[in-house]
Design an enzyme around this catalytic site. Structure first.
Site: not given
Ligand code: ARG
Length: 467
Positions: A156, A277, A283, A290
């Site tokens: 979980h 970024s 970043k 992704e």
């Protein structure tokens, strides 16, 4: 607009119709397989006395020349032909004249395209398998190096019990191993040749289908000519297997994205596999992970598309089946790209072992072991569960872990606790004692790693080289 079937027609095809019908834009991808199949076909035609030796030699030479010229860039596959089959045949006739017109004897584009697609899928399946095998090698290396790297195991997405990095990576090893087994299984089931099935009902020429099948590395010929030209089960199976591969990669990517976040900091993706970024200078984004996660949808899409295309097709060949190609090709290229990139990313990633270990110590990952300790002292497990539950509540209140309590504090919860508890619920003990087959304990893990190594060394798909 050059067509093979102009004889029966008195009018030119409408331009829009021509474009809508044409497949050369994408079936040019298997020019090599088309030529390979044609060579096997004419070699057989000669053996059966349907073509002369001279005709066969001319055709084989012509076809080999076409292949060389395409590969060297001298011959461009242009859209003036409807499909790759027409392109090759027309080129052959242009090169060698009359003999070229005999290539299509006893053959239809229906068995031809069925063969081309099968040959292409088969060789791509072997490539995908090879890429998974490489990834498995990388994963095994990480496992061997991290038998003692502690980290929390989750259920979980909450800390559950301590495990090791080797154990976590080992779970993915199993998944990708099953993917390879699936591919092998598909390979064996698909490896029968449709060549010689004709348009749908075979042919009156005395073709030797066993011979062409063996020339092309198949187990044998397919046994029903209608099924031969309209079977795309293997494409569906391959797309299913690739969807599962992508699902596995996507789950792994999801974990890497989490582990790479500021909150976890379990890993640091190498600069060469991360991006920045345009506005936020701090970043370092896990774009590759992704994108792999994102591209999974694209491969699932190809699977659903072909399943839907095939569901209403009556026997035998129907033009709908031309739709088997574009999305399949795209899915194959996507999966190959994702496997290679994922392998690069995971083999260069840095694991922050101290952070992982510290995380494994927090979150009461040793609560089950503390309950087992009480059971060892004669307490029934249900009661032990209750006692440790109260202990955890007490710790949450004090903002500390179980091992940070004093023995006196522990005894206020249960008299059964003794000094030996601390050793019994230490991170090291919690992991080391888990020795059932498949568990994270180092001894159990070492045995599994040995088995995985043997599997990687000995198991291989039986690759049959053709031409
Ligand atoms: N381009 C076609 C396909 O991909 C080749 C087979 C054509 N056969 C036919 N009967 N029109 O399916």
């Amino acid at each position: 607009m050059a067509q093979l079937w102009g004889g029966r027609f008195t009018k030119e095809t409408d331009k829009l119709v021509y474009n809508f019908n044409a497949s050369i834009d994408f079936d040019k991808k298997f020019y090599k397989q088309d030529i390979e199949g044609s060579i096997a076909h004419v070699v057989m035609l000669e053996k059966q006395g349907i073509l002369t030796n001279e005709e066969k030699d001319k055709i084989v030479k012509g076809l080999t020349g076409i292949r060389h010229d395409i590969e060297s860039g001298k011959l461009e596959i242009t859209e003036e032909y409807e499909d790759i089959h027409s392109f090759v045949e027309a080129n052959l006739i242009e090169r060698i004249g009359e003999a070229g017109k005999k290539l299509h004897t006893g053959r239809s584009r229906n068995d031809q395209v069925a063969l081309d697609m099968k040959l292409y899928t088969r060789s791509e399946l072997i490539e995908v398998d090879g890429l998974i095998k490489e990834l498995l090698g990388t994963l095994l290396g990480i496992m061997e190096d991290n038998i003692d790297t502690y980290m929390p195991g989750f259920t979980h997405l909450q800390k559950a019990q301590p495990i090791t990095l080797a154990h976590h990576i080992g779970a993915y090893f199993e998944m990708f191993k099953r993917d390879r087994l699936r591919l092998k299984d598909i390979y064996q089931r698909m490896n029968y040749s449709p060549l010689g099935a004709g348009a749908l009902a075979g042919t009156t020429y005395p073709l030797d289908r066993y011979y062409t099948a063996s020339l092309l590395g198949f187990e044998g010929p397919t046994l029903n000519s209608m099924d031969s030209v309209s079977d795309r089960d293997y494409v569906i199976e391959f797309l299913s297997a690739m969807s599962i591969i992508m699902m596995h990669l996507s789950r792994f990517c999801e974990e890497i994205i989490l582990w790479n976040s500021n909150e976890y900091r379990f890993v640091e993706i190498d600069d060469s596999y991360a991006t920045g970024s345009s506005i936020m200078p701090q970043k370092k984004n896990p774009d590759i992970a992704e994108l792999i996660r994102g591209k999974t949808g694209r491969v699932y899409g190809a699977l659903v598309s072909i399943l839907t295309t095939m569901k209403g097709i009556p026997l035998a060949y129907n033009k709908d089946m031309q739709e088997d190609k574009e999305l399949t090709f795209d899915a194959i290229d996507t999966v190959k790209g994702c496997l290679a990139l994922f392998n690069g990313m995971i083999s260069t990633i840095k694991f922050n072992k101290p952070i992982m270990e510290k995380s494994a110590m927090a979150g009461f990952t040793n609560a089950t072991d503390a309950a087992d300790y009480l059971v060892g002292k004669g307490v029934a497990f249900r009661d032990a569960h209750e006692i440790i539950g109260r202990l955890v509540l007490y710790c949450i209140d004090k903002n500390c872990s179980i091992d940070e309590l004093t023995i006196d504090e522990l005894k206020t919860i249960s008299e059964v606790f003794e000094q030996d508890l601390f050793e019994k619920i230490s991170l090291k003990t919690c992991v080391e004692k888990r020795l059932t087959v498949g568990a994270p304990g180092p001894e159990a893990m070492r045995k599994v790693i040995m088995l995985e190594k043997e599997y990687l060394e000995n198991d291989k798909i039986n690759v049959v080289e053709t031409y």
